[in-house]
Structure formats: structure tokens, C-alpha cells
Design a protein around this motif. Sequence first.
Motif, mmCIF file in Angstrom:
data_model
loop_
_atom_site.group_PDB
_atom_site.id
_atom_site.type_symbol
_atom_site.label_atom_id
_atom_site.label_comp_id
_atom_site.label_asym_id
_atom_site.label_seq_id
_atom_site.Cartn_x
_atom_site.Cartn_y
_atom_site.Cartn_z
ATOM 1 N N GLU A 287 0.689 -1.259 0.195
ATOM 2 C CA GLU A 287 0.083 -0.073 0.076
ATOM 3 C C GLU A 287 0.844 1.124 -0.030
ATOM 4 N N ARG A 288 2.066 1.018 0.200
ATOM 5 C CA ARG A 288 3.013 2.177 0.447
ATOM 6 C C ARG A 288 3.563 2.955 -0.983
ATOM 7 N N PHE A 289 3.464 4.044 -1.065
ATOM 8 C CA PHE A 289 4.010 4.980 -2.442
ATOM 9 C C PHE A 289 5.497 4.921 -2.249
ATOM 10 N N ASP A 290 6.211 4.418 -3.177
ATOM 11 C CA ASP A 290 7.786 4.343 -3.050
ATOM 12 C C ASP A 290 8.482 5.201 -3.953
ATOM 13 N N HIS A 291 7.731 6.001 -4.804
ATOM 14 C CA HIS A 291 8.216 7.268 -5.679
ATOM 15 C C HIS A 291 7.624 8.519 -5.697
ATOM 16 N N CYS A 292 6.446 8.369 -5.544
ATOM 17 C CA CYS A 292 5.685 9.804 -5.260
ATOM 18 C C CYS A 292 5.711 10.010 -3.850
ATOM 19 N N TYR A 293 5.823 11.436 -3.447
ATOM 20 C CA TYR A 293 5.895 11.697 -2.085
ATOM 21 C C TYR A 293 4.459 11.950 -1.572
ATOM 22 N N CYS A 294 3.579 11.108 -1.471
ATOM 23 C CA CYS A 294 2.328 11.170 -1.201
ATOM 24 C C CYS A 294 1.708 10.298 -0.092
ATOM 25 N N VAL A 295 0.550 10.647 0.406
ATOM 26 C CA VAL A 295 -0.141 9.835 1.314
ATOM 27 C C VAL A 295 -1.549 9.821 1.141
ATOM 28 N N LEU A 296 -2.361 8.740 1.434
ATOM 29 C CA LEU A 296 -3.764 8.889 1.259
ATOM 30 C C LEU A 296 -4.342 9.049 2.649
ATOM 31 N N GLY A 297 -5.676 9.310 2.490
ATOM 32 C CA GLY A 297 -6.538 9.366 3.863
ATOM 33 C C GLY A 297 -7.052 7.795 4.230
ATOM 34 N N ALA A 298 -6.897 7.681 5.504
ATOM 35 C CA ALA A 298 -7.362 6.470 5.902
ATOM 36 C C ALA A 298 -8.700 6.066 5.811
ATOM 37 N N GLU A 299 -9.476 7.046 5.589
ATOM 38 C CA GLU A 299 -11.071 6.608 5.167
ATOM 39 C C GLU A 299 -11.395 6.683 3.807
ATOM 40 N N GLY A 300 -12.003 5.518 3.354
ATOM 41 C CA GLY A 300 -12.363 4.941 1.820
ATOM 42 C C GLY A 300 -13.777 5.241 1.556
ATOM 43 N N PHE A 301 -14.093 5.750 0.425
ATOM 44 C CA PHE A 301 -15.642 5.928 0.344
ATOM 45 C C PHE A 301 -16.220 5.276 -0.981
ATOM 46 N N MET A 302 -17.238 4.395 -0.811
ATOM 47 C CA MET A 302 -17.769 3.991 -1.909
ATOM 48 C C MET A 302 -19.122 4.401 -2.197
ATOM 49 N N GLY A 303 -19.383 5.682 -1.867
ATOM 50 C CA GLY A 303 -20.794 5.998 -2.052
ATOM 51 C C GLY A 303 -20.904 7.309 -1.005
ATOM 52 N N GLY A 304 -21.970 7.967 -1.398
ATOM 53 C CA GLY A 304 -22.313 9.106 -0.595
ATOM 54 C C GLY A 304 -21.556 10.383 -0.883
ATOM 55 N N ARG A 305 -21.771 11.477 0.004
ATOM 56 C CA ARG A 305 -21.088 12.671 -0.230
ATOM 57 C C ARG A 305 -20.288 12.920 1.253
ATOM 58 N N HIS A 306 -18.945 13.497 0.722
ATOM 59 C CA HIS A 306 -18.042 13.759 1.683
ATOM 60 C C HIS A 306 -17.246 14.769 1.412
ATOM 61 N N TYR A 307 -16.973 15.942 2.504
ATOM 62 C CA TYR A 307 -15.953 16.906 2.433
ATOM 63 C C TYR A 307 -15.015 17.137 3.410
ATOM 64 N N TRP A 308 -14.150 17.722 3.147
ATOM 65 C CA TRP A 308 -13.071 18.133 4.090
ATOM 66 C C TRP A 308 -12.286 19.286 3.566
ATOM 67 N N GLU A 309 -11.485 20.021 4.493
ATOM 68 C CA GLU A 309 -10.687 21.185 4.109
ATOM 69 C C GLU A 309 -9.280 20.993 4.438
ATOM 70 N N VAL A 310 -8.227 21.420 3.697
ATOM 71 C CA VAL A 310 -6.908 21.517 3.821
ATOM 72 C C VAL A 310 -6.117 22.728 3.984
ATOM 73 N N GLU A 311 -5.367 22.970 4.949
ATOM 74 C CA GLU A 311 -4.706 24.135 5.118
ATOM 75 C C GLU A 311 -3.578 23.979 4.251
ATOM 76 N N VAL A 312 -3.399 24.899 3.236
ATOM 77 C CA VAL A 312 -2.206 24.858 2.330
ATOM 78 C C VAL A 312 -1.179 26.209 2.723
ATOM 79 N N GLY A 313 -1.718 27.025 3.314
ATOM 80 C CA GLY A 313 -1.038 28.131 3.802
ATOM 81 C C GLY A 313 -0.252 28.861 2.771
ATOM 82 N N HIS A 314 1.029 29.233 2.850
ATOM 83 C CA HIS A 314 1.969 30.034 1.923
ATOM 84 C C HIS A 314 2.684 28.811 0.963
ATOM 85 N N LYS A 315 2.115 27.775 1.128
ATOM 86 C CA LYS A 315 3.073 26.909 0.545
ATOM 87 C C LYS A 315 3.085 27.325 -1.241
#
Length: 434
Positions: A287-315
Motif C-alpha cells: 500500500e506504500r508509495f515508493d516514488h511519489c511523495y504522497c499519502v492517502l486518507g485512512a477513510e475510504g468512500f464507496m458512496g455518498g457525499r463527503h467534504y474536508w478542508e486542507v490548510e495549504v498556507g503559503h506553500k
Amino acid sequence: MSAENMEVRWFRSEFSAVVHLYRDGQDQYGEQMPEYRQRTELLKDDITSGSVSLRIRDIRLSDNGQYKCFFKSSVSYEEALLELLVAGLGSAPVISVEGHQDGGIRVVCRSAGWYPQPKAQWRDLQGQLLPSASEKISPEANGLFQTEIAIVLTEESNQKVSCCVRNPRLNQERESAISIAELFFPRVNPWMVALGVIPTVLLPLAGYCFWRQHRAKEILRSEMERQKEALQSEMKTQKELGLIRARRYAVNVTLDPATAHPNLVLSEDRKSVRRGETRQDLPDNPERFDHCYCVLGAEGFMGGRHYWEVEVGHKMRWDLGVCRESVRKKGKVTYSPKNGYWTMWLRGGEYLASTYPRTPLPVSVRPSRVGIFLDYEAGEVSFYNVTDRSHLFTFTDTFSGKLHPYFHPCRSGKSGAPLVICPVPAEAGGNLCP
């Protein structure tokens, strides 16, 4: 028969124009044309039964045309001809109101990234075609096409319309709609009608009448400006409604350390991620990415509506979005909906959506926080600039399998700062991330 010991050559118009070559039991890249390097793969799972498929990644317009598949054994050879048709499904139409015209309101629809030339149309609520005021299709620098189609809506005509752009080769279309309230249509001032004709017998009053007519024009112009401002305000409110609606479906999202690249550092509460300087000694699980510096959310969705927010600041660099649980996690990854990624990112001051080709996103206010809304059944992934409460982009697709939130913190100067999953405020005012 088995092709394991044969020469298998995919080429274009000439035998030497090699797209992919298999010989002596392995792929041979020395004769491959430069434009196909690192883009082709011969699928050999069924080679013992004589079936070898060619996969071409990152499709370009130049890939359009004829290909030949050539088999050669020690005693015979044969070839077959294939016609590859390339098509581009462009961006979702963007509708804008561009002022008053001919007693109505001029509305313009624009969309880019199409191939071949698309067909754009206006429709009413019943799906009936409406005549357009103008239509223009023009080529882009990359050979794809962009379209612009306009309509003038009057108070007597349909005030809710949709713009539909269709790819004739794929028989697929993208559609956006707009509704304009009745109060925004220009009104004819009675002075304009009353003073349209001045009898010659009233010449002594002509100066006064012309003054009244000029005054009436000023009043009408002022009223039109007021209506235009009200219309712009209404459109801003409509845009904000999307974010307000999305926030109703806020969910708790945490990061899954089992998927994180070894260079990523996660917080203890699994709510933030940054790119570290050194590679950690972590198990190389599937399950681990070995080339791309990324990570997934632990929650998986197979239906419905879902919303979340991420602070990116001054990146200065970051990627956010949604991906399939089954995406490729080893080696180089190409971000596109076809490969299971529905993402947007910031690179070099430019915001892009991972369509193919990429869709530049016009951003007037730099977002310090980004909202992501997944509507599984509707097949939509939407992005919002929480800073000014505006809509950034929406992917439209058909989903299957489990989808996970996707995070790529990148690193460049201030980009070394973390991405932080924020609590979604219950009220519109919002709260700062801890």
C-alpha cells in the motif's frame, strides 16, 4: 501460437518508425522513436497464446493514425493494420455574464481542451435547442480546440439555460447551466419612448425635451449599472452556495501511515503531513508509495457525499484531491482521471487540474485553505477556495471501487511547511487551523 521467441514490432508508416519492439525474449528500446520513449508498454500476460497488446501512455495528438503490428518467427511473418483515433474530452463549460445587449443579457460559454472540433449548443429546460448569438471555435497552441458560444437572454425568453459541448468522436458531452433572475433584465424607460419623436410645432420646447431625454438616458444608464452590480452580486452568492452546501457533508479525515512515502513525516494525530529531509526505515508494504511523495486518507468512500478542508498556507507547491484505492503505488505515477486520480495542484504560481490535457484554473485570490467535495453517485469531485469562498473546479466522471483523499505536500522553500487537515466550522465564519 506462442510469440515468446518471435519478433513483435509495432510501427507507424515505415518499418523503421518503431513504436515498440520485442525481440530475443525482451523489449528493445534502441530503435524506438524518441517521441514514444518511456510511453509504451508491451503487455505479455497472454504472449504464449499469441496475444501481445501495446499500451501507450500520455496520449498526444500526434499518436493519431495508422499502426502496424508485425510478427516474425524463424519461418514466417505476418502483419496487421490498426487505426488509432485520438479524442480529447475538454473542460467543463464555464458560463459568464458579460453585460446587457439588444435589450437582454449577453451570456457566454467557454470550454477548452477538445479534439476533434466540438459542437457547442444552448438548450432550455426541456432540452430544446436555442439559437446562439455567436459561435467561435479556435485552435489552441497544443493543437486542441477551444469553443466560445454566446446567447442573448431576454425577459420574454428562457431565463434558465444550459450550455452543452459535445465531442462527436466520443459521443460524450459536458454541460453547465445558469439561471438569471427576472429583476436583472433591463427595463425600457418611458421617457425614451415618449421623447423618441418631437413634433416640429414644439420647437420652442426642443431644448427642454432634449435635456429631459439626456436626463432619461443618464437614469437608464445608472439603472443598468445598478442591475449589473446586482447581477454580479447574485452570481457571487450562487458561487458561495456551492461551498455552503458542500460543508454540510463534512467528515473526519485522517492520514493513513501505511500508504505514506518513507520521506513523509506525519503528525501524531495524523492530521498533518510534511516532506522530511531523510528517508525513514519503513516496511515496503504493497500500500506504500515508493516514488511519489504522497499519502492517502485512512477513510475510504464507496458512496455518498463527503467534504474536508486542507490548510495549504503559503506553500508554493502542493497536490490535493481524490484517488482510487487501487491506484499504482510503485514507481512513477501519471496523474489523470484515467489512472484513478482526480486532483488539482499548485506549481510555479499556476493552479492546474489533472485533466488531459491539463486545465489551467483562473484564481483571483490565493487560497490558504482548499475544500474538497466528493459526490460519489453524481460522479463529481469539486474544489473550493475557502479563502474567498469561490468554486475552483469540478471533475465529472463515473466512479467505481473505493476512493480515498489524496495529499502531496511537495517541498520547495516555504513548500516544506505541512499540509494540515482542518476542522470544518459549523458556521460560515470559519476557524483557523490549530
